[in-house]
Structure formats: C-alpha cells, structure tokens
Design an enzyme around this catalytic site. Structure first.
Site, PDB file in Angstrom:
ATOM      1  N   HIS A 116     -16.517  26.802 -15.581  1.00  0.00           N
ATOM      2  CA  HIS A 116     -16.162  25.808 -14.561  1.00  0.00           C
ATOM      3  C   HIS A 116     -17.430  25.562 -13.731  1.00  0.00           C
ATOM      4  O   HIS A 116     -18.263  26.474 -13.581  1.00  0.00           O
ATOM      5  CB  HIS A 116     -15.067  26.435 -13.700  1.00  0.00           C
ATOM      6  CG  HIS A 116     -14.459  25.544 -12.664  1.00  0.00           C
ATOM      7  ND1 HIS A 116     -15.089  25.259 -11.467  1.00  0.00           N
ATOM      8  CD2 HIS A 116     -13.275  24.892 -12.617  1.00  0.00           C
ATOM      9  CE1 HIS A 116     -14.305  24.473 -10.742  1.00  0.00           C
ATOM     10  NE2 HIS A 116     -13.204  24.238 -11.416  1.00  0.00           N
ATOM     11  N   ASP A 193     -15.515  35.445 -13.407  1.00  0.00           N
ATOM     12  CA  ASP A 193     -14.728  34.406 -12.743  1.00  0.00           C
ATOM     13  C   ASP A 193     -13.298  34.546 -13.264  1.00  0.00           C
ATOM     14  O   ASP A 193     -13.013  34.189 -14.406  1.00  0.00           O
ATOM     15  CB  ASP A 193     -15.331  33.032 -13.092  1.00  0.00           C
ATOM     16  CG  ASP A 193     -14.472  31.888 -12.595  1.00  0.00           C
ATOM     17  OD1 ASP A 193     -13.349  32.129 -12.111  1.00  0.00           O
ATOM     18  OD2 ASP A 193     -14.922  30.728 -12.711  1.00  0.00           O
ATOM     19  N   GLN A 196      -8.633  31.859 -13.554  1.00  0.00           N
ATOM     20  CA  GLN A 196      -7.500  31.514 -14.423  1.00  0.00           C
ATOM     21  C   GLN A 196      -6.665  32.714 -14.860  1.00  0.00           C
ATOM     22  O   GLN A 196      -5.539  32.537 -15.303  1.00  0.00           O
ATOM     23  CB  GLN A 196      -8.000  30.760 -15.687  1.00  0.00           C
ATOM     24  CG  GLN A 196      -8.534  29.376 -15.402  1.00  0.00           C
ATOM     25  CD  GLN A 196      -7.469  28.454 -14.797  1.00  0.00           C
ATOM     26  OE1 GLN A 196      -6.275  28.609 -15.022  1.00  0.00           O
ATOM     27  NE2 GLN A 196      -7.917  27.496 -14.003  1.00  0.00           N
ATOM     28  N   LYS A 219      -4.033  30.050  -7.023  1.00  0.00           N
ATOM     29  CA  LYS A 219      -3.660  30.101  -8.446  1.00  0.00           C
ATOM     30  C   LYS A 219      -2.812  31.346  -8.741  1.00  0.00           C
ATOM     31  O   LYS A 219      -2.567  31.696  -9.876  1.00  0.00           O
ATOM     32  CB  LYS A 219      -4.921  30.105  -9.315  1.00  0.00           C
ATOM     33  CG  LYS A 219      -5.729  28.794  -9.227  1.00  0.00           C
ATOM     34  CD  LYS A 219      -6.892  28.817 -10.179  1.00  0.00           C
ATOM     35  CE  LYS A 219      -8.005  27.876  -9.807  1.00  0.00           C
ATOM     36  NZ  LYS A 219      -7.814  26.489 -10.206  1.00  0.00           N
ATOM     37  N   CYS A 358     -13.823  19.742 -14.127  1.00  0.00           N
ATOM     38  CA  CYS A 358     -14.978  20.486 -13.563  1.00  0.00           C
ATOM     39  C   CYS A 358     -15.665  21.321 -14.635  1.00  0.00           C
ATOM     40  O   CYS A 358     -16.101  22.460 -14.365  1.00  0.00           O
ATOM     41  CB  CYS A 358     -14.563  21.381 -12.398  1.00  0.00           C
ATOM     42  SG  CYS A 358     -13.941  20.466 -11.004  1.00  0.00           S
TER      43      CYS A 358
HETATM   44  C1  LIG Z   1     -12.264  29.027 -14.136  1.00  0.00           C
HETATM   45  C2  LIG Z   1     -12.334  28.486 -12.739  1.00  0.00           C
HETATM   46  N1  LIG Z   1     -13.300  28.914 -11.927  1.00  0.00           N
HETATM   47  C3  LIG Z   1     -13.413  28.489 -10.665  1.00  0.00           C
HETATM   48  C4  LIG Z   1     -12.524  27.585 -10.146  1.00  0.00           C
HETATM   49  C5  LIG Z   1     -12.673  27.139  -8.722  1.00  0.00           C
HETATM   50  O1  LIG Z   1     -11.613  27.634  -7.969  1.00  0.00           O
HETATM   51  P1  LIG Z   1     -11.425  27.174  -6.430  1.00  0.00           P
HETATM   52  O2  LIG Z   1     -11.365  25.675  -6.487  1.00  0.00           O
HETATM   53  O3  LIG Z   1     -10.128  27.787  -6.030  1.00  0.00           O
HETATM   54  O4  LIG Z   1     -12.593  27.670  -5.683  1.00  0.00           O
HETATM   55  C6  LIG Z   1     -11.489  27.097 -10.956  1.00  0.00           C
HETATM   56  C7  LIG Z   1     -10.547  26.079 -10.433  1.00  0.00           C
HETATM   57  O5  LIG Z   1      -9.884  25.385 -11.152  1.00  0.00           O
HETATM   58  C8  LIG Z   1     -11.391  27.571 -12.286  1.00  0.00           C
HETATM   59  O6  LIG Z   1     -10.436  27.138 -13.100  1.00  0.00           O
END
Ligand SMILES: Cc1ncc(COP(=O)(O)O)c(C=O)c1O
Length: 401
Positions: A116, A193, A196, A219, A358
């Site tokens: 992401h 990260d 998900q 999430k 993203c």
């Molecule tokens: C794999 C992953 N990393 C990071 C993020 C960013 O999360 P946040 O927008 O809650 O900071 C997301 C959001 O969809 C994501 O799916």
C-alpha cells in the site's frame, strides 16, 4: 457467525446494504459505539495531566488499553505499544523516529511491489533524502512474493525491510515468518504492515519475531483515527519523538529539552482518548470471536466469489483463480471501467471499491490500469455473492446492448 451481523448497528440503518469494502474500513461493532457514547456522555476527560477523578479514571482506562493491545499481540510489556492516528502514521513514525538517523548514503531499504502507498512512499522519500536505494521485491505471476528474488535483495547494507502481511489488492497472505528470518539473517529490522490482517490473523510476536508492527483500529471493527505501533523492546530506546509539543516532556528550559521515553514520547498533544478506549472495546470483541472460524468464513466467501467471477466472460482476476487469498478479490471487466462497475453495483445496494486502492506500483506491475475490489468480513454471507454476480451479469447485458 450466524447472528454476527446483528452486532453491527450500520445494518439496522441500512438493512439491504451489501458491504464489500471491508479492506478500506470495517463497520463498527455495537460494543465500540456503546463505549464511545458512554464515555462522551459520562466520563469525558483528557489523560496524563489532571489529578482529579475524571482525568485519573480516563488515564487508567487509556493505559489499560495499552496492556490489552500488548496482550492481543502476545507481549507482556504494555510499553511496547504506542498509539498513533493510523497505520500510515505508525509507519511514518518508524521511518522518521527510528531509521532515519541510522541511514548512511549507500544503504538500502527493501519493500515489495504489493505494498500500500502507506508502506511504500515514506521509504521511497527517505531513501531519496538520505542517498539510499529503495529495493522493490517483485512477485510471481500468481501474486506471491518471489522469495528467492527477495533473498537476493536483502544484504548487509539493508537497514529496514518493510513488508505487508496481506496485500490490500490481491489478498495474498505473505510468508512473513520466512521473510523475517531472511531479513534478520542480514541484521535488518522488519516492519510488518498488518493493516489487513490484524483483526483476524494470529500476529503473536513471540511466534513471528517482527520488530515493528503497524495497524489501524478502524479495520478492527473499531473507531477511526487510532493507529497502533508495536516496537520490539530491543529498539524502544532508539525511538525519538515524532511530533514535538506538550505531553512528551521530561524537562524544558530556554535552551534545553529532554523527553520521556518510548511510548510516551510519541503522545505529543492531546491524544484521541475516546478513540483509544474504543479500540479497547474492539479488542474485547475480537477476543470473543473464534478467529479461526472467522478466517475460514472469509476465505470460503472469497474462494466462492473467485469461482463465480471466473465464470463471467471478460473478467480478469488479479493473481488468477488458484492463489491462496484472504477475504480480498480484485478483478477487471473487459471494456467497462471499474468506476462504472462500482456505480452500477451501488445501484443494487452493493458497496465495492474501484480504482488503484493506494497500490499504484502493484497495478503497474500487473499491467492493470485499475480494478474493482471485493473484500469480505465476518458479517458477509453467501447470498451476497449471488446478488453481486447477478448484478455484474446484468451490467454486462446492459453495456453490451
Ligand atoms: C495494507 C495497508 N496498509 C496501510 C493502510 C493505511 O491504513 P490507514 O489509512 O488506516 O492509515 C491500508 C489501508 O487501506 C492498507 O490496506
């Protein structure tokens, strides 16, 4: 699982909603709304400053959530946990508060092409600023990390490996244990990260041995605006403040300042007290669930969805039909733009995501200009797939007329 949908107030307001955008945000469970409502009405106060009863009570509850989150990750040390605004901020904190001062020109940082933007752009910018190389691990055509290629990228000059647990587009579940071993063999710390995966998958730090873990409360069936950062005790002493201001100070004079230690040096300003308490309620809910059952439920829905989608002429499924995926399926429909697909589905009460999610590097890699993403959670059901597929078929008919 049968009555789980009743626990989510949104479906009382929208009884016909088919919500398939859980990778973007999950719906909030009743427990979280109840707690937020009660705190706001009866207990509202900020933390760490007041000695009066309301503030002391809020502080105690806030700190209890730190312990609860640590326990959720298998750590017995609450001070491994810092609260941020979200996964994005947690990753930026590690980039700027930890790794930046360790980087020298010629070093490298390793990520994968499926990241992401939150776990890609901060490292890319840092590498540019410090004269370092961003190494991007490639994927197999099925959407898995090419582990041999990954091994070749990590070397003694690697100062950080930042990998996603689950791809937010492909649904690939990465072999993080193996990737962590590869990184550690070269002495590189690993940030996972977990945006998900954190809700349902076991990310026990005593089993996985990651150094940094980032995820978001929204999430986890929890509130917006709260992120979690886990830091391995080995690195806690190296964490510098990220934002400067009140709440993180040990002493300050006209010329000098000293800060509290991690995690309290990341709490500058008034934190999102109610949000953190809401996160605590979300963790209580997760602890009530049979998480293995929830995982198999979402996997079964995704697998069935793939089978049904593959029967529709003109559909390309990212990563193909055979890959092992979490509850996420992305696809493209020949000749129809994903935004048109999403708008049409919306007309049938189905919420899906369309675009690049993203994850532009991944879309370039897969040679797809954009896709439609279906993401399942614990409250989704089999009949929703039937309605989704019928809606896609009727869109195709309408488009081809
Ligand atoms: C794999 C992953 N990393 C990071 C993020 C960013 O999360 P946040 O927008 O809650 O900071 C997301 C959001 O969809 C994501 O799916």
């Amino acid at each position: 699982m049968k009555n789980i949908k009743d626990r989510f107030p949104i479906f009382k307001s929208h009884p016909d909603l088919i919500y398939l955008d859980n990778a973007a945000t999950t719906q909030r469970v009743d427990k979280v709304d109840d707690l937020l409502d009660e705190f706001n009405r009866k207990d509202n106060a900020t933390i760490h400053r007041g000695v009066y009863e309301l503030s002391a009570k809020a502080t105690a509850r806030y700190e209890q959530v730190r312990s609860k989150v640590a326990g959720f990750l298998g750590s017995d040390n609450p001070n491994t946990i810092a609260f941020t605004k979200g996964t994005t901020e947690s990753i930026n904190v590690v980039a700027h508060s930890f790794i930046k001062k360790r980087l020298r020109a010629g070093d490298n940082i390793v990520v994968t092409v499926m990241e992401h933007h939150a776990n890609f752009v901060p490292w890319q910018a840092l590498c540019k600023e410090m004269g370092c190389e961003l190494r991007v691990a490639s994927l197999t055509p099925e959407g898995s990390i090419d582990t041999l290629a990954f091994e070749r990228l990590v070397d003694k000059k690697t100062k950080m490996v930042a990998i996603t647990h689950i791809s937010n587009v492909l649904g690939t579940i990465n072999p993080i244990e193996q990737l962590i071993e590869t990184a550690h063999a070269q002495g590189a710390p690993v940030l996972v990260d977990a945006a998900q995966g954190a809700a349902l998958y076991d990310l026990d730090v005593t089993k996985l041995n990651y150094d940094f873990l980032a995820f978001s409360a929204h999430k986890l069936f929890g509130p917006f605006g709260v992120g979690i950062l886990y830091v391995n005790p080995e690195y806690m002493g190296d964490m510098q403040p990220y934002t400067l201001g009140g709440g993180i100070i040990q002493s300050v004079s006209a010329n000098e300042v000293t800060f509290q230690s991690y995690p309290f040096n990341l709490d500058a300003g008034t934190p999102n007290v109610s949000g953190v308490l809401g996160l605590g309620a979300a963790i209580d809910f997760l602890n009530e669930l049979n998480r293995a059952e929830c995982i198999s439920h979402t996997h079964e829905l995704a697998n069935r969805c793939v089978v049904e989608l593959a029967r529709v002429k003109g559909i390309r499924i990212l990563g193909g039909t055979q890959m092992q995926r979490s509850g996420i399926v992305s696809f493209a429909l020949e000749n129809i733009h994903p935004h048109d697909v999403s708008s049409y589905l919306n007309g049938d009460g189905i919420a899906v995501r369309a675009g690049l999610h993203c994850a532009q590097p991944l879309h370039y890699f897969m040679k797809e200009p954009s896709t439609i993403r279906i993401s399942f959670s614990i409250y989704n059901a089999d009949n929703e797939i039937d309605i989704l597929i019928d809606s896609i078929k009727s869109l195709k008919k309408f488009w081809e007329q």
